[in-house]
Design an enzyme around this catalytic site. Sequence first.
Site, mmCIF file in Angstrom:
data_model
loop_
_atom_site.group_PDB
_atom_site.id
_atom_site.type_symbol
_atom_site.label_atom_id
_atom_site.label_comp_id
_atom_site.label_asym_id
_atom_site.label_seq_id
_atom_site.Cartn_x
_atom_site.Cartn_y
_atom_site.Cartn_z
ATOM 1 N N ILE A 82 165.389 -74.378 -97.565
ATOM 2 C CA ILE A 82 165.958 -73.629 -98.680
ATOM 3 C C ILE A 82 167.097 -72.771 -98.161
ATOM 4 C CG2 ILE A 82 165.542 -71.917 -100.485
ATOM 5 C CD1 ILE A 82 164.100 -74.498 -101.010
ATOM 6 N N GLU A 83 168.271 -72.921 -98.755
ATOM 7 C CA GLU A 83 169.418 -72.087 -98.355
ATOM 8 C C GLU A 83 169.081 -70.633 -98.670
ATOM 9 O OE1 GLU A 83 172.261 -69.554 -98.738
ATOM 10 O OE2 GLU A 83 172.073 -70.582 -100.670
ATOM 11 N N LYS A 85 170.631 -67.694 -99.236
ATOM 12 C CA LYS A 85 171.167 -66.892 -100.330
ATOM 13 C C LYS A 85 170.529 -67.286 -101.651
ATOM 14 C CE LYS A 85 175.349 -65.191 -102.591
ATOM 15 N NZ LYS A 85 176.833 -65.203 -102.646
ATOM 16 N N CYS A 189 176.441 -68.353 -89.325
ATOM 17 C CA CYS A 189 176.110 -69.121 -90.518
ATOM 18 C C CYS A 189 176.970 -70.377 -90.577
ATOM 19 C CB CYS A 189 176.319 -68.267 -91.763
ATOM 20 S SG CYS A 189 176.162 -69.183 -93.325
ATOM 21 N N ASP A 196 174.515 -64.355 -86.975
ATOM 22 C CA ASP A 196 173.054 -64.344 -87.071
ATOM 23 C C ASP A 196 172.520 -63.938 -85.698
ATOM 24 O OD1 ASP A 196 172.944 -65.332 -89.738
ATOM 25 O OD2 ASP A 196 173.241 -67.374 -88.997
ATOM 26 N N HIS A 228 169.591 -71.232 -88.925
ATOM 27 C CA HIS A 228 168.571 -70.821 -87.954
ATOM 28 C C HIS A 228 167.670 -71.987 -87.547
ATOM 29 C CE1 HIS A 228 169.977 -67.167 -89.673
ATOM 30 N NE2 HIS A 228 168.885 -66.433 -89.605
ATOM 31 N N ARG A 257 168.698 -60.745 -93.300
ATOM 32 C CA ARG A 257 169.929 -60.635 -94.082
ATOM 33 C C ARG A 257 169.540 -60.746 -95.552
ATOM 34 N NH1 ARG A 257 174.570 -64.783 -92.860
ATOM 35 N NH2 ARG A 257 174.740 -63.550 -90.955
ATOM 36 N N GLY A 258 170.035 -59.816 -96.374
ATOM 37 C CA GLY A 258 169.691 -59.840 -97.789
ATOM 38 C C GLY A 258 168.205 -59.679 -98.039
#
Length: 282
Positions: A82-83, A85, A189, A196, A228, A257-258
């Site tokens: 799953i991407e 963002k 990324c 990252d 990753h 991140r996020g």
Amino acid sequence: MNTPEQSQLGKTSAYVDQYDPSLLFPIARAPKRAEIGLSDSRTPFFGADLWTAFELSWLNPRGKPQVALAHFTIPCETPNLIESKSFKLYLNSFNNTRMADAAEVQARLRADLAEALWRGSGHSGSIGVKIVGQDRFDQEMVQELDGLLLDRLDVECTRYQPAPDLLRANHDEAPVTETLVSHLLKSNCLVTGQPDWGSVQIRYSGAQIDQEGLLQYLVSFRNHNEFHEQCVERIFMDIWSRCQPIKLSVYARYTRRGGLDINPLRTSHPGALPANVRCARQ
């Protein structure tokens, strides 16, 4: 088939605050695995991607906000990842959605993610979802990866794209069992080029791996663009093919991140997954 370039990475995105599972953006693992000589049906590793969501919230039936953490265990056998963002946008879609309780949230997370992760394969499977409520926040521990620290070595580093030729092992001596750790892993990324940061733990049995070369190899990912999960599989395969250990595990914990961190494990032998305990930088 979705490609990373088609995702919301690097694009301005509206935040949807009503539950919307269509926001999840799966990307096939197969193309990047093919780059390192693997097919999805023949991989020499087991493992999982361990995700932590630090920004999970929804409304109870009376409209009062609820907050929690969530741990996700995604088997590396899923045909898709799953991407990240899209995962963040999906989680935010719960923010103004009324749910009966945490059990309903957990059930929706498990069903939606499983559907996206197995989409297009003709197969289905399950994933692990654990929700940690406020009453258990004090049980979420911080600890570092155990092992001998490679970063203690004073090595010269001149290569910043993956350089597997730096890896070597002494096959003339008796085999050893070691656990080695570095906090110097950095990649970028695949789409945006944003950095990252991660720590990596390498457990192996077999011919002793040259530690200086291994540290230089890990540093060589510094300007490399890849997700990753893909970086960890590349590290595993490079060590597996170059050093030919009897057993090998590669486990990386990346900074969040996020509100999300991703922590892939790839291992040559089945076994219990590590506890999803965050490191200080996470």
